[in-house]
Design a protein around this motif. Sequence first.
Motif, PDB file in Angstrom:
ATOM      1  N   SER A  88     -27.703 -39.708 -44.453  1.00 48.29           N
ATOM      2  CA  SER A  88     -27.349 -40.529 -43.407  1.00 48.29           C
ATOM      3  C   SER A  88     -26.758 -41.881 -44.092  1.00 48.29           C
ATOM      4  CB  SER A  88     -28.905 -40.999 -43.265  1.00 48.29           C
ATOM      5  OG  SER A  88     -29.725 -41.526 -44.280  1.00 48.29           O
ATOM      6  N   THR A  98     -29.130 -43.225 -36.382  1.00 48.10           N
ATOM      7  CA  THR A  98     -28.224 -42.775 -35.386  1.00 48.10           C
ATOM      8  C   THR A  98     -27.027 -43.655 -35.251  1.00 48.10           C
ATOM      9  OG1 THR A  98     -29.741 -43.553 -33.667  1.00 48.10           O
ATOM     10  CG2 THR A  98     -29.880 -41.341 -34.094  1.00 48.10           C
ATOM     11  N   PHE A 130     -33.174 -33.795 -36.435  1.00 45.67           N
ATOM     12  CA  PHE A 130     -33.916 -34.709 -35.535  1.00 45.67           C
ATOM     13  C   PHE A 130     -33.762 -34.634 -33.887  1.00 45.67           C
ATOM     14  CE2 PHE A 130     -33.912 -37.141 -39.420  1.00 45.67           C
ATOM     15  CZ  PHE A 130     -35.100 -37.225 -39.743  1.00 45.67           C
ATOM     16  N   TRP A 137     -31.998 -37.290 -28.373  1.00 46.16           N
ATOM     17  CA  TRP A 137     -32.495 -37.860 -29.866  1.00 46.16           C
ATOM     18  C   TRP A 137     -33.010 -39.309 -29.217  1.00 46.16           C
ATOM     19  CZ3 TRP A 137     -28.005 -34.904 -30.052  1.00 46.16           C
ATOM     20  CH2 TRP A 137     -27.982 -34.006 -31.171  1.00 46.16           C
ATOM     21  N   GLU A 139     -34.826 -42.370 -31.509  1.00 44.64           N
ATOM     22  CA  GLU A 139     -35.262 -42.941 -32.815  1.00 44.64           C
ATOM     23  C   GLU A 139     -36.035 -44.164 -32.555  1.00 44.64           C
ATOM     24  OE1 GLU A 139     -33.158 -44.921 -37.060  1.00 44.64           O
ATOM     25  OE2 GLU A 139     -32.047 -43.914 -35.558  1.00 44.64           O
ATOM     26  N   SER A 143     -38.504 -47.374 -37.241  1.00 45.46           N
ATOM     27  CA  SER A 143     -37.333 -47.048 -38.073  1.00 45.46           C
ATOM     28  C   SER A 143     -36.670 -48.212 -39.111  1.00 45.46           C
ATOM     29  CB  SER A 143     -36.289 -46.280 -37.509  1.00 45.46           C
ATOM     30  OG  SER A 143     -36.546 -44.924 -37.101  1.00 45.46           O
ATOM     31  N   TYR A 149     -35.825 -42.384 -40.713  1.00 43.43           N
ATOM     32  CA  TYR A 149     -36.018 -42.087 -39.247  1.00 43.43           C
ATOM     33  C   TYR A 149     -37.481 -41.808 -38.843  1.00 43.43           C
ATOM     34  CZ  TYR A 149     -33.932 -39.705 -35.159  1.00 43.43           C
ATOM     35  OH  TYR A 149     -33.635 -39.427 -33.977  1.00 43.43           O
ATOM     36  N   GLN A 151     -39.429 -40.758 -35.434  1.00 44.18           N
ATOM     37  CA  GLN A 151     -39.159 -40.064 -34.010  1.00 44.18           C
ATOM     38  C   GLN A 151     -39.716 -41.008 -32.849  1.00 44.18           C
ATOM     39  OE1 GLN A 151     -37.130 -37.936 -32.678  1.00 44.18           O
ATOM     40  NE2 GLN A 151     -37.318 -36.025 -33.871  1.00 44.18           N
ATOM     41  N   GLN A 159     -28.812 -43.651 -28.195  1.00 40.72           N
ATOM     42  CA  GLN A 159     -29.127 -43.046 -29.388  1.00 40.72           C
ATOM     43  C   GLN A 159     -28.490 -41.709 -29.364  1.00 40.72           C
ATOM     44  OE1 GLN A 159     -33.119 -43.470 -30.404  1.00 40.72           O
ATOM     45  NE2 GLN A 159     -33.075 -45.904 -30.245  1.00 40.72           N
TER      46      GLN A 159
END
Length: 234
Positions: A88, A98, A130, A137, A139, A143, A149, A151, A159
Amino acid sequence: FMLMLQGDDGGWTSVDKAIGSPKLEWFNAANVFVDIMVDHAYVECTGSILQCFATIKKMRPHMYTPKMKKAGERGVAYLLNSQYSDGSWEALWGLCFTYGICFVTEGLKMSGISKDHEAIQKACSYLWAFQKEDGGWGEAQESALARKYIQAEKSVVEQTAWAIIALLNGGYAKDVRLIKAVNWLIDQQQVDGDWPLQPMSGLFYKTVMIHYRNYKRYFPVLALQKYQECLSVK
């Protein structure tokens, strides 16, 4: 101006060249903002500048200079060195992983980095892990503080668009998982052409959420346009 703002590490800051020591952050008197005493290089800013240079090279080649070429190479090196071990990139101005992966992969790809490059494929693998059951997605805002990350309860339009853009840069236009994400994004569009109100995805100095009203409009259109362009390439 953009060349002037490039830092010694090869990355780009947000508004000013990083000229002070990071130790100045010890004197940060703010109760909420992080890393505000001196400007720092950010992966999303660097990715954006690389996109700009690549566009100039393609559309206005007479304006593309050796200095831009050298600066772009340093920017690519900064991004590759800034990738986390899990694949990431962490952004500061939007949530979070993201957003970062979207801007970085776009900048790298436009700079000539292959979709098969290890860095891009690691980022794509990170995102696939994810993806939600509905194809999107989401996020969570937490976060930003957790620096990992988390959820969200539901998928988020912008996102999902960021993830789609990144995965298209990885060559996944015909992947059934990507198609599911595109269909989810399309299904969220309202009859008037707009997308419904989304949770805040803008971020300010790692702590404060901002609602950018056009994120839910701009990024889905951009993602869908890129998807169609990828499908048309033979």
